[in-house]
Scaffold this active site. Structure first.
Site, PDB file in Angstrom:
ATOM      1  N   GLY A 181       2.322 -29.863  37.515  1.00 19.96           N
ATOM      2  CA  GLY A 181       2.444 -29.707  38.958  1.00 19.96           C
ATOM      3  C   GLY A 181       2.387 -28.227  39.284  1.00 19.96           C
ATOM      4  O   GLY A 181       1.815 -27.436  38.533  1.00 19.96           O
ATOM      5  N   GLU A 182       3.004 -27.824  40.369  1.00 17.93           N
ATOM      6  CA  GLU A 182       3.078 -26.418  40.740  1.00 17.93           C
ATOM      7  C   GLU A 182       4.439 -25.917  40.270  1.00 17.93           C
ATOM      8  O   GLU A 182       5.473 -26.275  40.823  1.00 17.93           O
ATOM      9  CB  GLU A 182       2.925 -26.265  42.253  1.00 17.93           C
ATOM     10  CG  GLU A 182       2.258 -24.972  42.675  1.00 17.93           C
ATOM     11  CD  GLU A 182       3.098 -23.752  42.327  1.00 17.93           C
ATOM     12  OE1 GLU A 182       2.566 -22.785  41.737  1.00 17.93           O
ATOM     13  OE2 GLU A 182       4.303 -23.762  42.642  1.00 17.93           O
TER      14      GLU A 182
ATOM     15  N   ILE B 146      -5.821 -28.024  34.472  1.00 17.09           N
ATOM     16  CA  ILE B 146      -5.826 -27.814  35.917  1.00 17.09           C
ATOM     17  C   ILE B 146      -4.957 -26.605  36.236  1.00 17.09           C
ATOM     18  O   ILE B 146      -3.731 -26.667  36.128  1.00 17.09           O
ATOM     19  CB  ILE B 146      -5.317 -29.053  36.673  1.00 17.09           C
ATOM     20  CG1 ILE B 146      -6.155 -30.277  36.304  1.00 17.09           C
ATOM     21  CG2 ILE B 146      -5.333 -28.803  38.177  1.00 17.09           C
ATOM     22  CD1 ILE B 146      -5.660 -31.566  36.932  1.00 17.09           C
TER      23      ILE B 146
ATOM     24  N   GLU C 236      -1.812 -37.418  30.708  1.00 21.49           N
ATOM     25  CA  GLU C 236      -1.541 -38.543  31.618  1.00 21.49           C
ATOM     26  C   GLU C 236      -2.699 -38.814  32.568  1.00 21.49           C
ATOM     27  O   GLU C 236      -2.735 -39.875  33.223  1.00 21.49           O
ATOM     28  CB  GLU C 236      -0.255 -38.281  32.420  1.00 21.49           C
ATOM     29  CG  GLU C 236      -0.364 -37.274  33.554  1.00 21.49           C
ATOM     30  CD  GLU C 236      -0.302 -35.820  33.120  1.00 21.49           C
ATOM     31  OE1 GLU C 236      -0.229 -34.945  33.993  1.00 21.49           O
ATOM     32  OE2 GLU C 236      -0.333 -35.563  31.883  1.00 21.49           O
TER      33      GLU C 236
ATOM     34  N   CYS D  30       1.712 -29.007  31.067  1.00 25.19           N
ATOM     35  CA  CYS D  30       1.276 -27.998  32.031  1.00 25.19           C
ATOM     36  C   CYS D  30       2.494 -27.260  32.612  1.00 25.19           C
ATOM     37  O   CYS D  30       3.102 -26.454  31.927  1.00 25.19           O
ATOM     38  CB  CYS D  30       0.405 -28.637  33.112  1.00 25.19           C
ATOM     39  SG  CYS D  30      -0.556 -27.441  34.074  1.00 25.19           S
TER      40      CYS D  30
ATOM     41  N   ARG E  99       1.579 -18.087  32.577  1.00 26.58           N
ATOM     42  CA  ARG E  99       1.682 -19.124  33.599  1.00 26.58           C
ATOM     43  C   ARG E  99       0.327 -19.602  34.107  1.00 26.58           C
ATOM     44  O   ARG E  99       0.147 -20.785  34.399  1.00 26.58           O
ATOM     45  CB  ARG E  99       2.533 -18.596  34.764  1.00 26.58           C
ATOM     46  CG  ARG E  99       2.699 -19.567  35.925  1.00 26.58           C
ATOM     47  CD  ARG E  99       3.519 -18.930  37.027  1.00 26.58           C
ATOM     48  NE  ARG E  99       3.592 -19.801  38.185  1.00 26.58           N
ATOM     49  CZ  ARG E  99       2.683 -19.840  39.144  1.00 26.58           C
ATOM     50  NH1 ARG E  99       1.619 -19.048  39.071  1.00 26.58           N
ATOM     51  NH2 ARG E  99       2.819 -20.666  40.167  1.00 26.58           N
TER      52      ARG E  99
ATOM     53  N   HIS F 143      -3.217 -32.140  30.575  1.00 24.88           N
ATOM     54  CA  HIS F 143      -2.678 -33.332  31.218  1.00 24.88           C
ATOM     55  C   HIS F 143      -3.147 -34.620  30.527  1.00 24.88           C
ATOM     56  O   HIS F 143      -4.090 -35.268  30.999  1.00 24.88           O
ATOM     57  CB  HIS F 143      -3.128 -33.392  32.684  1.00 24.88           C
ATOM     58  CG  HIS F 143      -2.543 -32.350  33.571  1.00 24.88           C
ATOM     59  ND1 HIS F 143      -1.431 -32.572  34.355  1.00 24.88           N
ATOM     60  CD2 HIS F 143      -2.916 -31.066  33.802  1.00 24.88           C
ATOM     61  CE1 HIS F 143      -1.143 -31.478  35.046  1.00 24.88           C
ATOM     62  NE2 HIS F 143      -2.036 -30.541  34.724  1.00 24.88           N
TER      63      HIS F 143
END
Length: 258
Positions: free
Chosen positions: A46-47, A142, A204, A78, A108, A202
């Site tokens: 996520g973020e 991502i 998933e 991630c 990051r 990711h």
């Protein structure tokens, strides 16, 4: 026992769906007390800055650190990798709070902005050895982080060559070390340290269930290695007001994605 999935932001629904495909129930975790109902946890992508702010708002960091420090199996993907790292560079101004536990330094946003997101075939012999199939898996990156360096007790599961046009990356002075430029020709994208697993990509978001099966094998191994006294302490967390007859009963009123 169900697997907890930190559900503050990001791809937690996708992790729960992936767990369901292999016959495992995923439970959404948003509050510290909900961690008492699980003995393993996935921290999704996520973020990371947003996730950290939400975790701080819900006072989750002390509970997450205790959960990790107790030896429970935890997998970060991630942004979850960033959460679990002991050191993170390339952060926004002011930085962000980390859970820690993994002896590694993470950049990051190593691969660039959202526009630099990509998919690639990763060579992962360890995954094939443990879960069968080919030696490769699809890596979905991502706006992804990368692991720049790891400690001696960290097992590297997968790495990725660094592109020749990769922007210059500087590792700032940390723990008395001088500032230095990262010049390796590859970065690490999957590691394991004890009961902690982390991937910069990711799994998933693909149909390959081997990573989730790999993590569940870690969970099962951790249960088998727990001493009777450790198991009793964990079950006692679910007892009602010290009622011995309630030992082993788990709270089942947590939200479950169907």
């Amino acid at each position: 026992m169900a697997v907890g999935v930190l559900a503050l932001q990001g791809s937690y629904n996708e992790h729960i769906a992936a767990l369901r495909r292999i016959g495992v129930k995923g439970v959404e975790i948003r509050k510290p007390e909900q961690l008492r109902g699980v003995d393993s946890l996935i921290i999704p992508g996520g973020e990371s800055t947003t996730m950290a702010k939400l975790a701080e708002f819900h006072n989750l960091f002390p509970a997450l650190r205790e959960f990790v420090g107790s030896g429970n199996p935890v997998w970060g993907t991630c942004a979850g990798l960033i959460f679990l790292a002991n050191k993170a560079v390339g952060q926004k101004t002011g930085g962000q709070e980390l859970v820690g536990g993994l002896d590694c330094t993470v950049h990051r946003n190593f691969f660039g902005s959202q526009l630099q997101s990509f998919e690639i075939e990763l060579v992962v012999p360890k995954l094939a050895e443990k879960e069968g199939g080919t030696n490769t898996c699809r890596g979905v990156f991502i706006r992804a982080p990368a692991i720049l360096e790891v400690g001696p007790n960290v097992e590297v599961i997968a790495d990725l060559p660094v592109s020749s046009d990769q922007p210059r990356v500087v590792i700032p002075a940390i723990d008395g070390q001088e500032e230095r430029e990262f010049t390796d020709d590859k970065v690490i994208v999957a590691i394991k340290q004890g009961n902690l697993l982390a991937t910069a990509f990711h799994p998933e978001l693909t149909s390959d269930s081997r990573w989730h099966r790999y993590f569940m094998a870690m969970v099962e191994e951790a249960k088998q290695e727990a001493t009777p006294s450790e198991a009793l302490v964990k079950y006692d967390l679910y007892a009602n007001d010290g009622d011995v007859s309630a030992i082993g009963k788990r709270h089942l009123d947590l939200p479950i994605f169907e």
